[in-house]
Design a protein around this motif. Structure first.
Motif, PDB file in Angstrom:
ATOM      1  N   ARG A   1      12.352  35.335 -20.575  1.00 21.43           N
ATOM      2  CA  ARG A   1      12.044  36.190 -19.421  1.00 21.43           C
ATOM      3  C   ARG A   1      11.273  35.440 -18.335  1.00 21.43           C
ATOM      4  O   ARG A   1      11.248  35.867 -17.186  1.00 21.43           O
ATOM      5  N   ARG A   2      10.645  34.349 -18.697  1.00 18.76           N
ATOM      6  CA  ARG A   2       9.875  33.575 -17.718  1.00 18.76           C
ATOM      7  C   ARG A   2      10.785  32.594 -16.993  1.00 18.76           C
ATOM      8  O   ARG A   2      11.530  31.842 -17.613  1.00 18.76           O
ATOM      9  N   GLU A   3      10.700  32.586 -15.679  1.00 15.46           N
ATOM     10  CA  GLU A   3      11.547  31.686 -14.895  1.00 15.46           C
ATOM     11  C   GLU A   3      11.245  30.225 -15.224  1.00 15.46           C
ATOM     12  O   GLU A   3      12.153  29.392 -15.287  1.00 15.46           O
ATOM     13  N   ARG A   4       9.978  29.923 -15.465  1.00 19.65           N
ATOM     14  CA  ARG A   4       9.575  28.538 -15.726  1.00 19.65           C
ATOM     15  C   ARG A   4      10.156  28.004 -17.033  1.00 19.65           C
ATOM     16  O   ARG A   4      10.456  26.807 -17.157  1.00 19.65           O
ATOM     17  N   THR A   5      10.347  28.876 -18.006  1.00 19.66           N
ATOM     18  CA  THR A   5      10.708  28.408 -19.354  1.00 19.66           C
ATOM     19  C   THR A   5      12.077  28.869 -19.836  1.00 19.66           C
ATOM     20  O   THR A   5      12.498  28.473 -20.931  1.00 19.66           O
ATOM     21  N   ARG A   6      12.775  29.669 -19.070  1.00 20.40           N
ATOM     22  CA  ARG A   6      13.981  30.309 -19.592  1.00 20.40           C
ATOM     23  C   ARG A   6      15.102  29.327 -19.937  1.00 20.40           C
ATOM     24  O   ARG A   6      15.985  29.645 -20.754  1.00 20.40           O
ATOM     25  N   ASP A   7      15.086  28.123 -19.352  1.00 20.96           N
ATOM     26  CA  ASP A   7      16.154  27.164 -19.623  1.00 20.96           C
ATOM     27  C   ASP A   7      15.794  26.144 -20.688  1.00 20.96           C
ATOM     28  O   ASP A   7      16.580  25.231 -20.968  1.00 20.96           O
ATOM     29  N   ILE A   8      14.608  26.253 -21.294  1.00 22.30           N
ATOM     30  CA  ILE A   8      14.243  25.314 -22.356  1.00 22.30           C
ATOM     31  C   ILE A   8      15.064  25.635 -23.604  1.00 22.30           C
ATOM     32  O   ILE A   8      15.068  26.775 -24.071  1.00 22.30           O
ATOM     33  N   PRO A   9      15.762  24.656 -24.174  1.00 24.35           N
ATOM     34  CA  PRO A   9      16.559  24.918 -25.386  1.00 24.35           C
ATOM     35  C   PRO A   9      15.666  25.338 -26.551  1.00 24.35           C
ATOM     36  O   PRO A   9      14.598  24.766 -26.778  1.00 24.35           O
ATOM     37  N   ILE A  10      16.109  26.343 -27.298  1.00 29.47           N
ATOM     38  CA  ILE A  10      15.380  26.832 -28.476  1.00 29.47           C
ATOM     39  C   ILE A  10      16.259  26.650 -29.715  1.00 29.47           C
ATOM     40  O   ILE A  10      17.411  27.088 -29.735  1.00 29.47           O
ATOM     41  N   ILE A  11      15.704  25.993 -30.728  1.00 24.96           N
ATOM     42  CA  ILE A  11      16.375  25.876 -32.022  1.00 24.96           C
ATOM     43  C   ILE A  11      15.608  26.739 -33.017  1.00 24.96           C
ATOM     44  O   ILE A  11      14.435  26.486 -33.295  1.00 24.96           O
TER      45      ILE A  11
END
Length: 226
Positions: free
Chosen positions: A72-82
């Motif tokens: 939901r955060r614009e700053r972090t939304r594109d960080i890949p999550i495993i």
């Protein structure tokens, strides 16, 4: 000196964090611990991360809820999550992980070599994105500051532009090869998400670079790569 990428490790069990650090230490990157979803979100407020390894089962805010906040955060939304999980409730449980925004979903116990290889891919992409952003920003400054300095400044800017375009083309070629490799791996359900994530980044960078070509104006803004 090339700055190291940061990898966020989120697990409520210290022994699991220690095991992840042992597995990923060979990558020679900066490993950041978080023992809860809340602690992970706090770390994401100030630091940029190449990838997040997120445990599903945690007291309080679990992995799914933590991922929802991250996306939901614009700053972090594109960080890949495993996602990492010790349980496997079948396809429905796995689908919930991908629906929460994960690029991969790995059940414990997992193969350390496979996990390290997957993380290294996202670290490499993150580092190349950082390089391209820095070079594009430098090029833009060169273009904006060289308007009254004649043909020499123009040739220097053109050379920088050509070099940056070549570097981006190399990354695009690697990304295409990676997409084909993932597509061929029918067991990896994260292929589509990973390829789409990378394609968005490279398309934005290429668009910004094309805008710097002579005759298109030098005021184009670079895309956010957070």
């Amino acid at each position: 000196m090339v700055q190291k990428a940061k990898i966020l490790l989120v697990d409520d069990r210290p022994e699991n964090l220690l095991a992840l650090e042992a597995i990923l230490s060979a990558l020679d990157q900066t490993l950041v611990r978080a023992s809860s979803g809340e602690e992970a979100l706090k770390a994401l407020l100030t630091d940029d991360f190449a990838v997040i390894l997120l445990d599903v089962q945690m007291p309080g805010m679990d992995g799914f809820e933590t991922a929802a906040h991250i996306k939901r955060r614009e700053r972090t939304r594109d960080i890949p999550i495993i996602f990492l999980t010790a349980i496997n409730h079948g396809p429905h449980h796995t689908f919930r992980g991908y629906a929460a925004g994960a690029v991969d979903y790995i059940s414990k116990p997992f193969d350390p070599w496979v996990l390290r290889a997957k993380v290294s891919v996202f670290v490499e992409l993150y580092m190349k994105n950082c390089q391209l952003r820095e070079q594009a920003a430098l090029l833009r400054l060169q273009l904006e500051g060289g308007g009254g300095k004649g043909a020499v400044a123009g040739r220097e800017s053109a050379g920088l532009l050509a070099e940056l375009s070549a570097r981006l083309a190399a990354v695009e070629e690697q990304a295409e090869a990676l997409s084909k490799q993932l597509d061929d791996d029918s067991a990896d359900a994260a292929a589509v998400a990973t390829a789409a994530h990378l394609e968005r980044k490279l398309t934005g960078l290429r668009r910004a670079l094309d805008a710097l070509e002579p005759g298109t104006g030098s005021g184009a803004s670079l895309p956010s790569q957070n």
